[in-house]
Design a protein around this motif. Structure first.
Motif, PDB file in Angstrom:
ATOM      1  N   LYS A 165      -0.309 -16.405  -1.723  1.00 30.09           N
ATOM      2  CA  LYS A 165       1.070 -15.933  -1.536  1.00 30.09           C
ATOM      3  C   LYS A 165       1.701 -15.447  -2.847  1.00 30.09           C
ATOM      4  CE  LYS A 165       3.199 -20.506  -2.055  1.00 30.09           C
ATOM      5  NZ  LYS A 165       4.066 -21.525  -1.421  1.00 30.09           N
ATOM      6  N   SER A 166       1.178 -15.929  -3.978  1.00 31.77           N
ATOM      7  CA  SER A 166       1.717 -15.513  -5.273  1.00 31.77           C
ATOM      8  C   SER A 166       1.446 -14.045  -5.570  1.00 31.77           C
ATOM      9  CB  SER A 166       1.113 -16.370  -6.397  1.00 31.77           C
ATOM     10  OG  SER A 166       1.448 -17.725  -6.238  1.00 31.77           O
ATOM     11  N   TYR A 167       0.496 -13.440  -4.825  1.00 29.38           N
ATOM     12  CA  TYR A 167       0.086 -12.062  -5.081  1.00 29.38           C
ATOM     13  C   TYR A 167       0.568 -11.088  -4.007  1.00 29.38           C
ATOM     14  CZ  TYR A 167      -2.963 -14.646  -8.213  1.00 29.38           C
ATOM     15  OH  TYR A 167      -3.438 -15.490  -9.184  1.00 29.38           O
ATOM     16  N   LEU A 168       1.313 -11.601  -3.034  1.00 23.05           N
ATOM     17  CA  LEU A 168       1.757 -10.750  -1.924  1.00 23.05           C
ATOM     18  C   LEU A 168       3.171 -10.239  -2.176  1.00 23.05           C
ATOM     19  CD1 LEU A 168       0.428 -12.839   1.113  1.00 23.05           C
ATOM     20  CD2 LEU A 168      -0.676 -10.921  -0.068  1.00 23.05           C
ATOM     21  N   PRO A 169       3.342  -8.920  -2.330  1.00 22.27           N
ATOM     22  CA  PRO A 169       4.680  -8.365  -2.578  1.00 22.27           C
ATOM     23  C   PRO A 169       5.574  -8.479  -1.351  1.00 22.27           C
ATOM     24  CG  PRO A 169       2.928  -6.780  -3.128  1.00 22.27           C
ATOM     25  CD  PRO A 169       2.296  -7.877  -2.336  1.00 22.27           C
ATOM     26  N   ASN A 170       6.849  -8.521  -1.595  1.00 23.80           N
ATOM     27  CA  ASN A 170       7.844  -8.429  -0.529  1.00 23.80           C
ATOM     28  C   ASN A 170       8.254  -6.960  -0.450  1.00 23.80           C
ATOM     29  OD1 ASN A 170       9.844  -8.771   1.323  1.00 23.80           O
ATOM     30  ND2 ASN A 170      11.203  -9.958  -0.005  1.00 23.80           N
ATOM     31  N   THR A 200      -1.583  -6.776  -6.398  1.00 23.70           N
ATOM     32  CA  THR A 200      -1.753  -6.114  -5.096  1.00 23.70           C
ATOM     33  C   THR A 200      -1.295  -4.666  -5.169  1.00 23.70           C
ATOM     34  OG1 THR A 200      -1.402  -8.210  -3.944  1.00 23.70           O
ATOM     35  CG2 THR A 200      -1.137  -6.195  -2.644  1.00 23.70           C
ATOM     36  N   SER A 201      -0.186  -4.434  -5.872  1.00 25.19           N
ATOM     37  CA  SER A 201       0.327  -3.067  -6.022  1.00 25.19           C
ATOM     38  C   SER A 201      -0.680  -2.176  -6.738  1.00 25.19           C
ATOM     39  CB  SER A 201       1.646  -3.081  -6.801  1.00 25.19           C
ATOM     40  OG  SER A 201       2.629  -3.834  -6.125  1.00 25.19           O
ATOM     41  N   TYR A 215      11.547  -3.638  -4.124  1.00 24.10           N
ATOM     42  CA  TYR A 215      10.151  -3.388  -4.474  1.00 24.10           C
ATOM     43  C   TYR A 215       9.880  -1.898  -4.607  1.00 24.10           C
ATOM     44  CZ  TYR A 215       5.109  -2.884  -3.950  1.00 24.10           C
ATOM     45  OH  TYR A 215       3.789  -2.521  -4.133  1.00 24.10           O
ATOM     46  N   GLN A 255       7.381  -6.655 -11.374  1.00 24.35           N
ATOM     47  CA  GLN A 255       6.898  -7.258 -10.134  1.00 24.35           C
ATOM     48  C   GLN A 255       6.271  -8.639 -10.278  1.00 24.35           C
ATOM     49  OE1 GLN A 255       4.434  -4.691  -7.725  1.00 24.35           O
ATOM     50  NE2 GLN A 255       5.618  -2.864  -8.205  1.00 24.35           N
ATOM     51  N   THR A 295       2.674 -10.218  -8.253  1.00 21.20           N
ATOM     52  CA  THR A 295       2.469  -9.383  -7.071  1.00 21.20           C
ATOM     53  C   THR A 295       2.027  -7.964  -7.446  1.00 21.20           C
ATOM     54  OG1 THR A 295       4.798  -8.683  -6.978  1.00 21.20           O
ATOM     55  CG2 THR A 295       4.196 -10.675  -5.776  1.00 21.20           C
TER      56      THR A 295
END
Length: 484
Positions: free
Chosen positions: A198-203, A45-46, A208, A39, A42
């Motif tokens: 934004k670098s830490y926000l998963p899609n 955040t997970s 994912y 990941q 990101t």
């Protein structure tokens, strides 16, 4: 360590003792590398989400089950037996054992990689050696340790204790050195835009969700700490406090470790061999930053080699003895439980050897290189290993359904309906992660045939392993009928 043992015997473990014991059992540095490889940044955040919505309730559920069935010796299978039937308890015990087959198949590869870095000082072995060559070498190593485990050599116990402590220290050392490296050594941060949210926000797309099983795999295993519930002073208050401390410790290590990974590796351009060579390459870079050469990498390679060897030997023996130790001849054939003069279940070892050997050799036919083979086996472990956690949540759901029947010194939640819902959530989330985890972490466009081969193995392997557990009771019944 002696202090902890003394506290255990006096049944006065405090919350911080429980947290430390659990942390060593649950956490490892590989969890940081494996999930960062899937990941990137990101994953931070997970980690936060998985801790709040899965790991904390999972740990506290284990606490209540352990407290309720404090005299049960079979762990998860005993919990299932008390809340349901002997047949389901057998299936729980079978699941606990059989999910170790892919785990055993991968350990020889880990040993080979560790020795390669130790003696060659680089990761060329992973990238240059064919999968079939590695599989044959791995099979030889596995058969050797199958023989070692059958002899019950006590030295492995001491090796395991030393290796476990060393790996724990190296994990903390990695985080400390890597996080401080940009400030103390002015090392260049490899991942761009680490300061941007934004670098830490998963899609949250399909790709994912196929990586969730690796996160579940990373935080699983809390049921190992259930025996300590009733050895904790004022368990109703201190055990949950210890579990919350455990969650905080794991979260801190996961988050700081992932930050450290962003400093050392480019999270937006992740090397294809990060899972296999990443830890060694990371320590090699840290050694360069701190001007100690290969020292950190060598120490890690030695610690990891010992840990892999110990885990291989013990994972051959311990899960099998749990399965066969209290075997019901209505479900497990007596021949399988047969012991030799040294107390070794020889036929059980033979079954283990056959299944692991098949899983070592067959994948190499369709997977060309060692790097992909290692990653595939790791992914398969992330699919099958969490299957044993399903029984924990199943037992907890039934416990809440029969709340008037059972007494517990500690309760996660007092309302049985809420408890049932939480158990159902954890069960469904684990099943969801396992099912989507079968999707290969390989681009279809890069190698369609390899992709389909891995997908087929990911689907077939869990089905076959579970189906074998359905066959044994039929054989046991037939044997009893013939003997009558």
């Amino acid at each position: 360590m002696e202090a902890i043992i003394l506290l255990e015997s006096e049944k006065t473990l405090r919350w911080y003792n429980v947290a430390l014991i659990a942390f060593v059992s649950v956490w490892g540095l590989a969890n940081v590398f494996n999930n960062f490889a899937n990941q990137g940044l990101t994953v931070i955040t997970s980690w936060i989400l998985i801790m709040i919505f899965y790991f904390v309730p999972y740990s506290l559920i284990v606490g209540q089950l352990g407290s309720t069935f404090k005299d049960a010796s079979g762990g998860v299978s005993s919990w299932v037996k008390e809340t349901s039937t002997k047949r389901l308890a057998y299936y729980a015990a079978w699941t606990y054992w059989v999910v170790h087959i892919p785990y055993l198949a991968q350990k020889p590869q880990g040993i080979l990689i560790a020795f390669s870095w130790l003696f060659k000082g680089n990761g060329n072995f992973v990238n240059e050696t064919s999968a079939m060559t590695v599989s044959i070498m791995g099979l030889v190593i596995f058969v050797f340790f199958l023989w070692i485990a059958s002899k019950g050599i006590a030295t492995l116990s001491r090796i395991g204790s030393i290796a476990g402590t060393a790996m724990f220290v190296m994990s903390l050392l990695f985080i400390l050195l890597a996080v401080s490296a940009p400030f103390m050594t002015h090392a260049k941060i490899q991942t761009p835009d680490m300061g941007a949210i934004k670098s830490y926000l998963p899609n949250f797309n399909f790709a994912y969700f196929t990586t969730i099983s690796m996160l579940v795999f990373a935080v699983g295993g809390a049921e190992k700490i259930s025996p300590y519930v009733n050895k904790t002073k004022n368990s109703a208050k201190e055990f949950p406090k210890g579990m919350l401390a455990l969650a905080a410790m794991v979260a801190i290590c996961a988050i700081l470790g992932s930050f450290a990974m962003g400093f050392l590796f480019n999270g937006k351009d992740i090397p294809s061999d990060l899972i296999t060579n990443g830890p060694y390459e990371g320590f090699l870079r840290l050694g360069s930053f701190y001007h100690v050469g290969n020292l950190f990498m060598i120490l890690y390679a030695i610690a990891n080699a010992m840990a892999q060897i110990s885990a291989l030997a013990f994972s051959i023996d311990a899960p099998l003895k749990i399965l066969l130790g209290d075997a019901d001849d209505n479900f497990i054939p007596k021949k399988l439980s047969k012991l030799n003069k040294k107390g070794t279940p020889v036929n059980g070892y033979a079954m283990t050897g056959i299944l692991v050997s098949i899983l070592i050799i067959i994948p190499a036919i369709g997977i060309g290189n060692m790097n992909e083979l290692y990653k595939w086996l790791l992914n398969l472990n992330a699919v099958v290993m969490p299957m044993r956690y399903l029984w924990v949540f199943f037992a907890y759901m039934l416990l809440n359904k029969q709340y008037k029947k059972f007494k517990s010194g500690y309760k996660f939640v007092k309302n049985p309906v809420v408890g049932y819902i939480i158990g159902a959530w954890c069960l469904l989330f684990t099943a969801f992660a396992c099912i989507l985890g079968v999707v290969p972490k390989l681009n279809y466009s890069d190698s369609p045939s390899n992709y389909m081969f891995q997908l087929a193995l990911n689907i077939i392997t869990p089905i076959v392993l579970v189906a074998l557990g359905l066959i044994l009771p039929a054989i046991a019944r037939r044997n009893k009928k013939d003997a009558a």
